[in-house]
Design an enzyme around this catalytic site. Structure first.
Site, PDB file in Angstrom:
ATOM      1  N   SER A  25       0.772  -1.166  -0.018  1.00 16.24           N
ATOM      2  CA  SER A  25      -0.158   0.069   0.099  1.00 16.24           C
ATOM      3  C   SER A  25       1.133   1.225   0.154  1.00 16.24           C
ATOM      4  O   SER A  25       0.484   2.373  -0.663  1.00 16.24           O
ATOM      5  CB  SER A  25      -0.921   0.041   1.103  1.00 16.24           C
ATOM      6  OG  SER A  25      -0.263   0.146   2.448  1.00 16.24           O
TER       7      SER A  25
ATOM      8  N   ARG B 169      21.302 -14.970   5.940  1.00 13.36           N
ATOM      9  CA  ARG B 169      20.728 -13.555   5.665  1.00 13.36           C
ATOM     10  C   ARG B 169      21.747 -12.839   4.902  1.00 13.36           C
ATOM     11  O   ARG B 169      21.410 -12.086   3.638  1.00 13.36           O
ATOM     12  CB  ARG B 169      20.580 -13.010   7.233  1.00 13.36           C
ATOM     13  CG  ARG B 169      19.961 -11.791   7.113  1.00 13.36           C
ATOM     14  CD  ARG B 169      19.874 -11.106   8.496  1.00 13.36           C
ATOM     15  NE  ARG B 169      19.021 -11.718   9.275  1.00 13.36           N
ATOM     16  CZ  ARG B 169      17.544 -11.926   9.294  1.00 13.36           C
ATOM     17  NH1 ARG B 169      17.037 -11.021   8.360  1.00 13.36           N
ATOM     18  NH2 ARG B 169      16.906 -12.638  10.040  1.00 13.36           N
TER      19      ARG B 169
ATOM     20  N   HIS C 134       8.292   3.692   9.541  1.00 12.09           N
ATOM     21  CA  HIS C 134       7.991   2.930  10.588  1.00 12.09           C
ATOM     22  C   HIS C 134       6.863   3.582  11.405  1.00 12.09           C
ATOM     23  O   HIS C 134       6.682   4.733  11.493  1.00 12.09           O
ATOM     24  CB  HIS C 134       9.533   2.947  11.559  1.00 12.09           C
ATOM     25  CG  HIS C 134       8.983   2.418  12.915  1.00 12.09           C
ATOM     26  ND1 HIS C 134       9.272   0.947  12.956  1.00 12.09           N
ATOM     27  CD2 HIS C 134       9.064   2.591  14.200  1.00 12.09           C
ATOM     28  CE1 HIS C 134       8.935   0.438  14.133  1.00 12.09           C
ATOM     29  NE2 HIS C 134       8.608   1.549  15.081  1.00 12.09           N
TER      30      HIS C 134
ATOM     31  N   ASP D  86      15.638   0.738  13.060  1.00  9.66           N
ATOM     32  CA  ASP D  86      14.709   1.858  13.315  1.00  9.66           C
ATOM     33  C   ASP D  86      15.497   3.103  14.080  1.00  9.66           C
ATOM     34  O   ASP D  86      14.679   3.910  14.786  1.00  9.66           O
ATOM     35  CB  ASP D  86      13.306   1.509  14.031  1.00  9.66           C
ATOM     36  CG  ASP D  86      12.757   0.378  13.374  1.00  9.66           C
ATOM     37  OD1 ASP D  86      12.491   0.448  12.197  1.00  9.66           O
ATOM     38  OD2 ASP D  86      12.031  -0.403  14.297  1.00  9.66           O
TER      39      ASP D  86
END
Length: 196
Positions: free
Chosen positions: A13, A69, A113, A149
């Site tokens: 979105s 990863r 975030h 973050d």
């Protein structure tokens, strides 16, 4: 041309909000910028069809196909770099990135975030805001650093926490603001970095 590569994992979105704004404001003419590709780590991500609807090239690279990863991030970097990205945009990309990946795109990778950073880094931000008795919550666009973050704040929007709010209700109101400020922050980044 300033190429943008958007990474998604789900509904897309925020990616769609950016793509709509880019089309409406004709970023190609106004900023010399275009969304070159949308890449997902989940082949069934609904956002891929949305991106195709905007005429944007899509790719998938499943993290499940890699043993580590680091191996996934290395392969992802190779995919992204084929598009010579001016900016990498994380739009609901649900992966913690390795320091090597972040360093490779230092200064040209941003994320959104769902909290007013530096408050409530990590997950479950809306419930944590409600549990702490916060009167406001919100969302933050920030540059990505190796620390989760963190990084320079580029834009924020404040949303009231209403009496009786649930995490889902608050999340829906915050998402509405994400769709406003993320395209604005991307546009500002492109304009600001355009001559550098």
């Amino acid at each position: 041309m300033k190429n943008i590569v958007i990474l998604i994992s789900g509904s897309g979105s925020n990616m769609a909000a950016i793509a709509r704004t880019a089309q409406k404001e004709n970023w190609q003419a106004a900023l010399g910028a275009r969304i070159a590709a949308v890449i997902s780590n989940k082949p069934d991500a609904k956002g891929l069809a949305l991106a195709q609807g905007f005429g944007i090239a899509t790719e998938t690279l499943s993290h499940r196909d890699f043993e580590s990863r680091e191996a996934f991030d290395s392969a992802l970097m190779a995919r992204i770099d084929r598009h010579s990205p001016h900016l990498v945009v994380l739009a609901g990309f649900m992966r913690i990135l390795t320091p090597g990946f972040v360093a490779h795109y230092a200064g040209r990778i941003i994320n959104i975030h769902p909290s007013l950073l530096p408050a409530f880094t990590g997950l479950h931000t809306h419930q944590r805001a409600i549990d702490m008795g916060c009167k406001v919550a919100g969302t933050t666009v920030h540059q990505v650093t190796a620390e989760l973050d963190h990084g320079q704040i580029l834009a924020q929007a404040v949303v009231p926490v209403l009496p009786g709010d649930t995490a889902d209700a608050l999340a829906a109101r915050v998402l509405t603001q994400e769709h406003v400020i993320y395209p604005q922050a991307v546009r500002a980044f492109l304009a600001d970095k355009g001559s550098r």
